[in-house]
Design a protein around this motif. Structure first.
Motif, PDB file in Angstrom:
ATOM      1  N   GLU A  49      35.975  41.917  48.633  1.00  0.00           N
ATOM      2  CA  GLU A  49      34.983  42.645  48.082  1.00  0.00           C
ATOM      3  C   GLU A  49      34.966  42.860  46.673  1.00  0.00           C
ATOM      4  O   GLU A  49      36.085  43.117  45.848  1.00  0.00           O
ATOM      5  N   VAL A  50      33.887  42.846  45.757  1.00  0.00           N
ATOM      6  CA  VAL A  50      33.999  43.538  44.620  1.00  0.00           C
ATOM      7  C   VAL A  50      34.103  44.738  44.409  1.00  0.00           C
ATOM      8  O   VAL A  50      33.164  45.639  44.872  1.00  0.00           O
ATOM      9  N   VAL A  51      34.991  45.047  43.657  1.00  0.00           N
ATOM     10  CA  VAL A  51      35.434  46.752  43.399  1.00  0.00           C
ATOM     11  C   VAL A  51      34.631  47.247  42.062  1.00  0.00           C
ATOM     12  O   VAL A  51      34.152  47.997  42.379  1.00  0.00           O
ATOM     13  N   TYR A  52      34.756  46.457  41.023  1.00  0.00           N
ATOM     14  CA  TYR A  52      33.969  46.628  39.985  1.00  0.00           C
ATOM     15  C   TYR A  52      33.630  45.431  38.922  1.00  0.00           C
ATOM     16  O   TYR A  52      34.616  44.168  39.222  1.00  0.00           O
ATOM     17  N   HIS A  53      32.864  45.119  38.163  1.00  0.00           N
ATOM     18  CA  HIS A  53      32.835  44.275  37.266  1.00  0.00           C
ATOM     19  C   HIS A  53      32.871  44.590  35.821  1.00  0.00           C
ATOM     20  O   HIS A  53      32.556  45.741  35.269  1.00  0.00           O
ATOM     21  N   GLU A  54      33.176  43.999  34.922  1.00  0.00           N
ATOM     22  CA  GLU A  54      33.148  43.876  33.478  1.00  0.00           C
ATOM     23  C   GLU A  54      32.381  43.126  32.793  1.00  0.00           C
ATOM     24  O   GLU A  54      31.726  42.222  33.848  1.00  0.00           O
ATOM     25  N   ALA A  55      32.428  42.991  31.430  1.00  0.00           N
ATOM     26  CA  ALA A  55      31.438  41.971  30.936  1.00  0.00           C
ATOM     27  C   ALA A  55      31.697  40.649  31.140  1.00  0.00           C
ATOM     28  O   ALA A  55      30.958  39.746  31.104  1.00  0.00           O
ATOM     29  N   TYR A  61      34.339  39.461  34.010  1.00  0.00           N
ATOM     30  CA  TYR A  61      34.996  39.165  35.009  1.00  0.00           C
ATOM     31  C   TYR A  61      34.726  40.069  36.078  1.00  0.00           C
ATOM     32  O   TYR A  61      34.272  41.263  35.835  1.00  0.00           O
ATOM     33  N   LEU A  62      35.096  39.893  37.432  1.00  0.00           N
ATOM     34  CA  LEU A  62      34.780  40.706  38.507  1.00  0.00           C
ATOM     35  C   LEU A  62      36.584  41.045  38.882  1.00  0.00           C
ATOM     36  O   LEU A  62      37.420  40.292  38.815  1.00  0.00           O
ATOM     37  N   ALA A  63      36.548  42.282  39.560  1.00  0.00           N
ATOM     38  CA  ALA A  63      37.717  42.793  40.158  1.00  0.00           C
ATOM     39  C   ALA A  63      37.445  42.486  41.666  1.00  0.00           C
ATOM     40  O   ALA A  63      36.491  43.483  42.164  1.00  0.00           O
ATOM     41  N   VAL A  64      38.324  41.782  42.362  1.00  0.00           N
ATOM     42  CA  VAL A  64      38.059  41.640  43.792  1.00  0.00           C
ATOM     43  C   VAL A  64      38.994  41.798  44.444  1.00  0.00           C
ATOM     44  O   VAL A  64      40.321  41.326  44.411  1.00  0.00           O
ATOM     45  N   ASP A  65      39.003  42.569  45.451  1.00  0.00           N
ATOM     46  CA  ASP A  65      39.783  43.066  46.446  1.00  0.00           C
ATOM     47  C   ASP A  65      40.035  42.157  47.667  1.00  0.00           C
ATOM     48  O   ASP A  65      39.258  41.965  48.362  1.00  0.00           O
ATOM     49  N   VAL A  66      41.092  41.397  47.645  1.00  0.00           N
ATOM     50  CA  VAL A  66      41.593  40.495  48.851  1.00  0.00           C
ATOM     51  C   VAL A  66      42.712  40.966  49.341  1.00  0.00           C
ATOM     52  O   VAL A  66      43.638  40.870  49.025  1.00  0.00           O
ATOM     53  N   GLY A  96      44.037  43.225  44.141  1.00  0.00           N
ATOM     54  CA  GLY A  96      42.963  43.214  43.139  1.00  0.00           C
ATOM     55  C   GLY A  96      43.066  41.703  42.204  1.00  0.00           C
ATOM     56  O   GLY A  96      44.205  41.662  41.789  1.00  0.00           O
ATOM     57  N   HIS A  97      42.228  41.039  42.406  1.00  0.00           N
ATOM     58  CA  HIS A  97      42.141  39.412  41.591  1.00  0.00           C
ATOM     59  C   HIS A  97      40.958  39.704  40.390  1.00  0.00           C
ATOM     60  O   HIS A  97      40.001  40.398  40.660  1.00  0.00           O
ATOM     61  N   GLN A  98      41.683  39.475  39.360  1.00  0.00           N
ATOM     62  CA  GLN A  98      40.668  39.259  37.978  1.00  0.00           C
ATOM     63  C   GLN A  98      40.152  38.050  38.129  1.00  0.00           C
ATOM     64  O   GLN A  98      40.753  36.857  38.077  1.00  0.00           O
ATOM     65  N   VAL A  99      38.923  37.725  38.372  1.00  0.00           N
ATOM     66  CA  VAL A  99      37.981  36.483  38.529  1.00  0.00           C
ATOM     67  C   VAL A  99      36.968  36.337  37.488  1.00  0.00           C
ATOM     68  O   VAL A  99      36.038  37.240  37.358  1.00  0.00           O
ATOM     69  N   PHE A 100      37.188  35.465  36.535  1.00  0.00           N
ATOM     70  CA  PHE A 100      36.398  35.289  35.384  1.00  0.00           C
ATOM     71  C   PHE A 100      35.159  34.512  35.831  1.00  0.00           C
ATOM     72  O   PHE A 100      35.499  33.484  36.593  1.00  0.00           O
TER      73      PHE A 100
END
Length: 203
Positions: A8-14, A16-21, A25-29
């Motif tokens: 699940e996408v917890v939040y997004h920045e300019a 990357y996404l912060a994905v809850d697995v 929390g994974h930082q995915v560009f």
């Protein structure tokens, strides 16, 4: 090797996404974080980069897009950040078409791509793309749909997104003003970003 992440996408920045697995929390560009919404369930095909000072995870909606990203990395002078910027500014279809027709002028409009790099993209990838079945698309307008509505301070969000992609403040503000003249209040922030990027490409 991390082949994909699903969560699940917890939040997004300019950039990357912060994905809850499963609580981690994974930082995915990703090429365009604004194409995702918080709370959305995603599955991203990933490319893992290990450096002396960092471990970076890049994610893509399709394996095909990830494979194109990996091909870009094979070109001398093109690193993950530059390859990601290319796929942010141009759809995979548009990028493949520019390489196929040797459109160096268009390629040099991408952030960080000078004439020599554009020529290397054509020289190194044109035949590889053909062998791998990448046929240039005539529809350069194919983009993602179902985008979230404009939020307050959308103009600042668009500027921040452009800054994250390598443009300076003056360029970003110009692109927002230029693109803002041709949109209405119903346009989404993501659509505005696309319009701003298109304005920069024509500048």
């Amino acid at each position: 090797m991390i082949e994909f992440v699903k969560g699940e996408v917890v939040y997004h920045e300019a950039d990357y996404l912060a994905v809850d697995v499963r609580g981690l929390g994974h930082q995915v560009f990703v090429p365009n974080p604004f194409a995702f919404t918080d709370g959305e369930e995603v599955m991203l095909y990933t490319h893992f980069v290990v450096r002396e000072d960092a471990q970076l995870l890049y994610g893509f909606k399709t394996k095909r897009e990830r494979n194109l990203f990996r091909l870009l990395l094979e070109v001398s002078g093109v690193g993950p950040k530059a390859a990601l910027a290319m796929l942010t500014h141009m759809s995979p279809e548009a990028l493949v078409r520019a390489i196929h027709i040797e459109d160096v002028k268009t390629l040099t409009k991408l952030p960080g791509v000078g004439k020599k790099t554009a020529q290397r993209l054509v020289l190194d990838l044109k035949d590889k793309l053909a062998k791998l079945g990448w046929e240039p698309s005539l529809d350069l307008a194919a983009e993602t749909a179902s985008l979230p509505p404009v939020v307050p301070n959308a103009e600042r969000d668009v500027i921040d997104a452009l800054l994250a992609l390598g443009y300076n403040e003056e360029e970003a503000e110009w692109a927002v003003r230029e693109s803002g003249q041709r949109i209405d209040a119903s346009v989404s922030t993501e659509e505005w970003i696309k319009k701003a990027l298109q304005a920069m490409m024509k500048r």
